[in-house]
Design an enzyme around this catalytic site. Structure first.
Site, short mmCIF file in Angstrom:
data_model
loop_
_atom_site.label_atom_id
_atom_site.label_comp_id
_atom_site.label_asym_id
_atom_site.label_seq_id
_atom_site.Cartn_x
_atom_site.Cartn_y
_atom_site.Cartn_z
N LYS A 172 25.23 -36.80 3.05
CA LYS A 172 26.06 -37.68 3.87
C LYS A 172 27.52 -37.39 3.57
CE LYS A 172 28.09 -41.62 3.51
NZ LYS A 172 29.23 -41.48 4.45
N GLY A 203 27.41 -40.80 9.20
CA GLY A 203 27.32 -42.25 9.29
C GLY A 203 28.08 -42.94 8.18
N GLY A 205 28.58 -45.60 4.91
CA GLY A 205 27.90 -45.81 3.65
C GLY A 205 26.82 -46.88 3.67
N PRO A 206 27.12 -48.07 4.23
CA PRO A 206 26.11 -49.14 4.22
C PRO A 206 24.84 -48.79 4.99
CG PRO A 206 28.30 -50.03 4.63
CD PRO A 206 28.43 -48.54 4.71
N VAL A 208 23.85 -45.10 6.17
CA VAL A 208 23.28 -43.80 5.76
C VAL A 208 23.25 -43.65 4.25
CG1 VAL A 208 23.56 -41.30 5.92
CG2 VAL A 208 23.93 -42.73 7.93
N GLY A 209 24.35 -43.98 3.58
CA GLY A 209 24.38 -43.84 2.13
C GLY A 209 23.33 -44.68 1.46
N GLU A 247 30.50 -39.27 -10.02
CA GLU A 247 31.87 -38.81 -10.28
C GLU A 247 32.78 -39.82 -9.59
OE1 GLU A 247 35.30 -37.74 -9.91
OE2 GLU A 247 34.71 -36.12 -8.55
N CYS A 281 40.95 -37.49 -7.63
CA CYS A 281 40.42 -38.40 -8.64
C CYS A 281 40.92 -38.05 -10.04
CB CYS A 281 38.90 -38.42 -8.61
SG CYS A 281 38.15 -36.79 -8.70
N GLU A 383 43.51 -47.14 -10.29
CA GLU A 383 43.59 -45.91 -9.50
C GLU A 383 44.18 -46.23 -8.14
OE1 GLU A 383 40.76 -42.11 -8.69
OE2 GLU A 383 39.93 -44.04 -8.08
#
Length: 476
Positions: A172, A203, A205-206, A208-209, A247, A281, A383
């Site tokens: 994804k 898609g 995250g909520p 497909v992830g 990560e 990151c 961050e």
């Protein structure tokens, strides 16, 4: 620019079918114009992708090491050949300056793939241990969930080691910047990767992830993204006892010791912090400087920041482009305003929109530097994921190490000293996954990953391949 590959990629076929949701628009963050759209997938698409991946696993996992390595060789050659197309795609969907897109976004994945092939050929997949024969075995089907900030490198650093290990993949990509990942899938298809070894479902995250993490046919999940989402991924994956690689975020310290070349260390530190519009990151977002050198460091940093005027990412002269989305721009501006409210000293940039007739649209922010930053403040602890640098003073080496470790994150870092051995000693005391000594270059063969709230597991090189292997022992 015409974007041809804008569909799901399942079992070697390009599917435009959506999951009863409107297509997902993809914006150019420099113009705020929609440049393409991708279908919004859901659990049904993920299931079909998992079925395809499981079907391809039995054949792909039994390919010889050399056969898999040769596919990677061909992929690296094609990626090198298509560098300009990849670079222009990244510039359009992410806003990365075209020069940076060529030199970093389109070039680093070539090195990633070549180093993975080299590592694959050098690894031992069968060893003798007393009366046992121990085999390194691919874990199965891998679910890869990737972010938008390095839309090719981050994908390659997950799916290529997994494929090298003999696994098959359901990917994804980020819905913010999916086009280069889909282009990569097409290039991998051209490189001869068998149908079903790589599958891509677009898609949010909520939908497909989460479907990837929950699916019982997924054996391992590799996720790059926010700290909060990574925690949710780990919790959900635990319900089906999946192997997980995370990560996550970072707040990396750039420790400049009192005997370092101050001008070089500060200039390189500013460049690192502002690279990719600060959307890395492992960006060196905390610069630690001896207190007696703070004013000098601030002067050097201010002059360095003046070279990073935001501009059109399609212009060859631009060094810093927009942020990836309106949401990201607004988040960074709020962080700058918080820094001001907390009393940090602003020496470059600020929350105002960058000036210039060419910047009337786009998600631009001013590259910003604060000095006299409290090590416990928001600027030093959170961050921000934008071009915002916090300069922090310290008294002695012990305090510098303590400040560097005063973070819930532990992804990257740097140490500068005229004495390389002193720098190495200090670096070994910093609780983080990687530390650059005196500007040491990124190494795509070395393990990449973090500790503490930056996650666990490693990517790249042989360590990246190991994430997708388990051991089987036969006793005789």
């Amino acid at each position: 620019m015409d974007h041809q590959w804008t569909a799901h990629f399942i079992a070697g076929e390009w599917e435009h079918e959506a999951d009863e949701r409107p297509p997902i628009p993809v914006e150019n963050p420099a113009t705020e114009q929609v440049i393409a759209s991708v279908p919004a997938g859901g659990a049904a698409h993920v299931h079909r992708a998992v079925v395809a991946a499981r079907g391809a696993f039995s054949s792909w996992s039994t390919r010889t090491i050399e056969e898999r390595a040769q596919v990677l060789d061909g992929l690296a050659d094609l990626l090198e050949e298509r560098r300009e197309l990849i670079a222009r795609t990244v510039t359009e969907e992410l806003g990365a300056p075209i020069k940076l897109a060529r030199q970093l976004h389109a070039t680093l994945p070539v090195h990633d793939v070549r180093e993975t092939a080299r590592a694959l050929r050098s690894m031992e997949f069968e060893t003798e241990l007393g009366n046992s024969r121990v085999y390194a075995v691919p874990v199965g089907v891998v679910g890869a969930i990737t972010p938008w900030n390095y839309p090719v490198h981050q994908v390659v650093s997950k799916i290529v080691p997994a494929i090298a290990a003999g696994c098959t993949v359901v990917l994804k990509p980020s819905e913010v910047a999916p086009l280069s990942a889909l282009l990569l899938a097409r290039i991998m298809q051209e490189a001869g990767l068998p149908d079903g070894v790589l599958n891509v479902v677009n898609g949010a995250g909520p939908e497909v992830g989460q479907a990837i993490v929950e699916h019982p046919g997924i054996d391992a999940v590799s996720f790059t993204g926010s700290e909060a989402t990574g925690r949710a991924v780990a919790q959900q994956a635990a319900l089906t006892l999946k192997r997980v690689t995370l990560e996550l975020g970072g707040k990396s310290a750039n420790v400049i010791l009192d005997d370092a070349d101050l001008a070089t260390a500060v200039k390189v530190g500013v460049a690192n912090c502002f690279l990719n519009s600060g959307q890395s990151c492992n960006a060196l977002t905390r610069m630690l400087v001896p207190r007696e050198l703070l004013s000098s460091a601030a002067e050097i940093a201010t002059a360095a920041a003046a070279r990073y005027a935001p501009g059109d990412p399609a212009d060859e002269r631009t060094r810093i482009g927009p942020l990836a989305s309106a949401r990201q721009r607004d988040s960074v501006i709020r962080a700058i305003e918080t820094g001001l409210a907390d009393g940090a000293k602003l020496i470059a940039g600020g929350p105002e929109r960058p000036a210039g007739d060419a910047l009337t649209s786009g998600y631009y922010v001013r590259p910003t530097i604060f000095t006299d930053v409290d090590p416990d403040s928001f600027l030093a602890q959170e961050e921000i994921f934008g071009p915002v640098l916090a300069i922090i003073g310290y008294g002695d080496e012990e305090e510098a190490v303590a400040i560097a470790n005063n973070s819930r994150f532990g992804l990257g870092g740097a140490v500068w000293s005229a004495d390389a051995e002193r720098a190495r000693t200090v670096a070994r005391r910093i609780h983080t996954g990687q530390v650059d000594i005196n500007g040491g270059a990124f190494n795509p063969a070395a393990p990449f990953g973090g500790v503490k709230n930056s996650g666990y597991g490693r990517e790249l090189g042989s360590a990246g391949i190991e994430e997708f292997l388990h051991r089987q022992s036969l006793q005789f």
